[in-house]
Design a protein around this motif. Structure first.
Motif, PDB file in Angstrom:
ATOM      1  N   ILE A   1      -4.054   3.247  -0.516  1.00 54.77           N
ATOM      2  CA  ILE A   1      -3.977   2.582  -1.394  1.00 54.77           C
ATOM      3  C   ILE A   1      -3.465   1.460  -1.775  1.00 54.77           C
ATOM      4  O   ILE A   1      -2.314   1.385  -1.907  1.00 54.77           O
ATOM      5  CB  ILE A   1      -4.694   3.486  -2.785  1.00 54.77           C
ATOM      6  CG1 ILE A   1      -3.106   4.313  -3.159  1.00 54.77           C
ATOM      7  CG2 ILE A   1      -5.676   4.515  -2.654  1.00 54.77           C
ATOM      8  CD1 ILE A   1      -3.663   4.637  -4.270  1.00 54.77           C
ATOM      9  N   GLN A   2      -3.318   0.232  -2.465  1.00 54.16           N
ATOM     10  CA  GLN A   2      -2.674  -0.697  -3.131  1.00 54.16           C
ATOM     11  C   GLN A   2      -1.753  -0.037  -4.207  1.00 54.16           C
ATOM     12  O   GLN A   2      -2.579   0.441  -5.164  1.00 54.16           O
ATOM     13  CB  GLN A   2      -3.871  -1.771  -3.366  1.00 54.16           C
ATOM     14  CG  GLN A   2      -3.069  -3.392  -3.570  1.00 54.16           C
ATOM     15  CD  GLN A   2      -3.963  -4.508  -4.158  1.00 54.16           C
ATOM     16  OE1 GLN A   2      -5.010  -4.356  -3.137  1.00 54.16           O
ATOM     17  NE2 GLN A   2      -4.134  -4.316  -4.851  1.00 54.16           N
ATOM     18  N   ASP A   3      -0.811  -0.718  -4.320  1.00 59.87           N
ATOM     19  CA  ASP A   3       0.270   0.122  -5.232  1.00 59.87           C
ATOM     20  C   ASP A   3       0.208  -1.589  -6.149  1.00 59.87           C
ATOM     21  O   ASP A   3       0.795  -1.955  -6.355  1.00 59.87           O
ATOM     22  CB  ASP A   3       1.611   0.476  -4.713  1.00 59.87           C
ATOM     23  CG  ASP A   3       2.337   0.846  -5.147  1.00 59.87           C
ATOM     24  OD1 ASP A   3       2.105   0.921  -6.803  1.00 59.87           O
ATOM     25  OD2 ASP A   3       3.427   0.968  -4.992  1.00 59.87           O
TER      26      ASP A   3
ATOM     27  N   TYR B   1       0.650  -1.267   0.047  1.00 63.99           N
ATOM     28  CA  TYR B   1       0.591  -0.181  -0.149  1.00 63.99           C
ATOM     29  C   TYR B   1       0.564   1.374   0.077  1.00 63.99           C
ATOM     30  O   TYR B   1       2.423   1.638   0.414  1.00 63.99           O
ATOM     31  CB  TYR B   1      -1.279  -0.417   1.245  1.00 63.99           C
ATOM     32  CG  TYR B   1      -2.117  -0.772   1.075  1.00 63.99           C
ATOM     33  CD1 TYR B   1      -3.242  -0.675   0.171  1.00 63.99           C
ATOM     34  CD2 TYR B   1      -2.102  -2.071   1.057  1.00 63.99           C
ATOM     35  CE1 TYR B   1      -4.264  -1.983   0.653  1.00 63.99           C
ATOM     36  CE2 TYR B   1      -2.535  -3.456   1.385  1.00 63.99           C
ATOM     37  CZ  TYR B   1      -4.439  -3.071   1.046  1.00 63.99           C
ATOM     38  OH  TYR B   1      -4.438  -4.034   0.863  1.00 63.99           O
TER      39      TYR B   1
ATOM     40  N   LYS C   1      -5.084   8.369   2.803  1.00 66.55           N
ATOM     41  CA  LYS C   1      -5.925   7.448   2.277  1.00 66.55           C
ATOM     42  C   LYS C   1      -4.291   6.733   2.168  1.00 66.55           C
ATOM     43  O   LYS C   1      -3.651   7.032   1.650  1.00 66.55           O
ATOM     44  CB  LYS C   1      -6.997   7.726   1.679  1.00 66.55           C
ATOM     45  CG  LYS C   1      -8.468   7.537   2.403  1.00 66.55           C
ATOM     46  CD  LYS C   1      -9.311   8.018   0.856  1.00 66.55           C
ATOM     47  CE  LYS C   1      -9.752   7.429  -0.150  1.00 66.55           C
ATOM     48  NZ  LYS C   1     -10.757   7.198  -0.941  1.00 66.55           N
TER      49      LYS C   1
ATOM     50  N   ASP D   1      -2.530   7.717  -0.658  1.00 66.45           N
ATOM     51  CA  ASP D   1      -3.203   8.050  -1.747  1.00 66.45           C
ATOM     52  C   ASP D   1      -2.866   9.644  -2.666  1.00 66.45           C
ATOM     53  O   ASP D   1      -2.760  10.385  -1.230  1.00 66.45           O
ATOM     54  CB  ASP D   1      -4.868   7.574  -1.950  1.00 66.45           C
ATOM     55  CG  ASP D   1      -5.421   8.507  -2.902  1.00 66.45           C
ATOM     56  OD1 ASP D   1      -5.289   9.405  -3.961  1.00 66.45           O
ATOM     57  OD2 ASP D   1      -6.999   8.065  -3.196  1.00 66.45           O
TER      58      ASP D   1
END
Length: 131
Positions: free
Chosen positions: A50-52, A39, A48, A42
């Motif tokens: 977010i998945q990389d 992750y 937040k 964002d």
């Protein structure tokens, strides 16, 4: 030469066991499919994560330690969050249906740990009393 790696992710399917013969000796191996996820913050909202996707990969995992494999079969199922550590190799083969070359990341794991994400309850078995 394989590299020693540590992967954290979720099981993509329930663990499976199967017998194999190694130098004439029967062994019971446990196989897992783990999706490693990484992750990052964002860029649109720093609060937040977010998945990389560029750093996330599925791994085929083999557990050769029969005792560890037995515990994995009893305790883990699809979706469990785990940490796997072991030697990583790149498996190469030719797909029999398409005649296309295929590759997959593989880990011969010596460690498999359950992460506490998604755990609802932990119960310990009673201490054994020696007679």
């Amino acid at each position: 030469m394989p590299a020693y790696v540590e992967v954290i992710g979720n099981l993509l399917q329930n663990p499976e066991q199967r017998p194999v013969s190694v130098k004439g000796e029967d062994r019971l191996i446990t196989e897992l499919r783990v999706y490693s996820d990484v992750y990052k913050r964002d860029p649109d909202d720093e609060s937040k994560m977010i998945q990389d996707d560029a750093k996330c990969d599925p791994y085929n995992v083999t557990i050769w330690n029969e005792r560890l494999g037995t515990e994995i079969m009893k305790l883990l199922r699809k979706g469990a969050r785990v940490r796997i550590a072991g030697e990583q190799t790149l498996q190469k083969w030719e797909d029999k249906e398409t005649d296309m070359p295929r590759v997959a990341l593989h880990i011969d794991a010596d460690t498999c740990e359950l992460r506490l994400n998604r755990i609802e309850e932990i119960r310990f078995r009673a201490k054994r009393v020696e007679s």
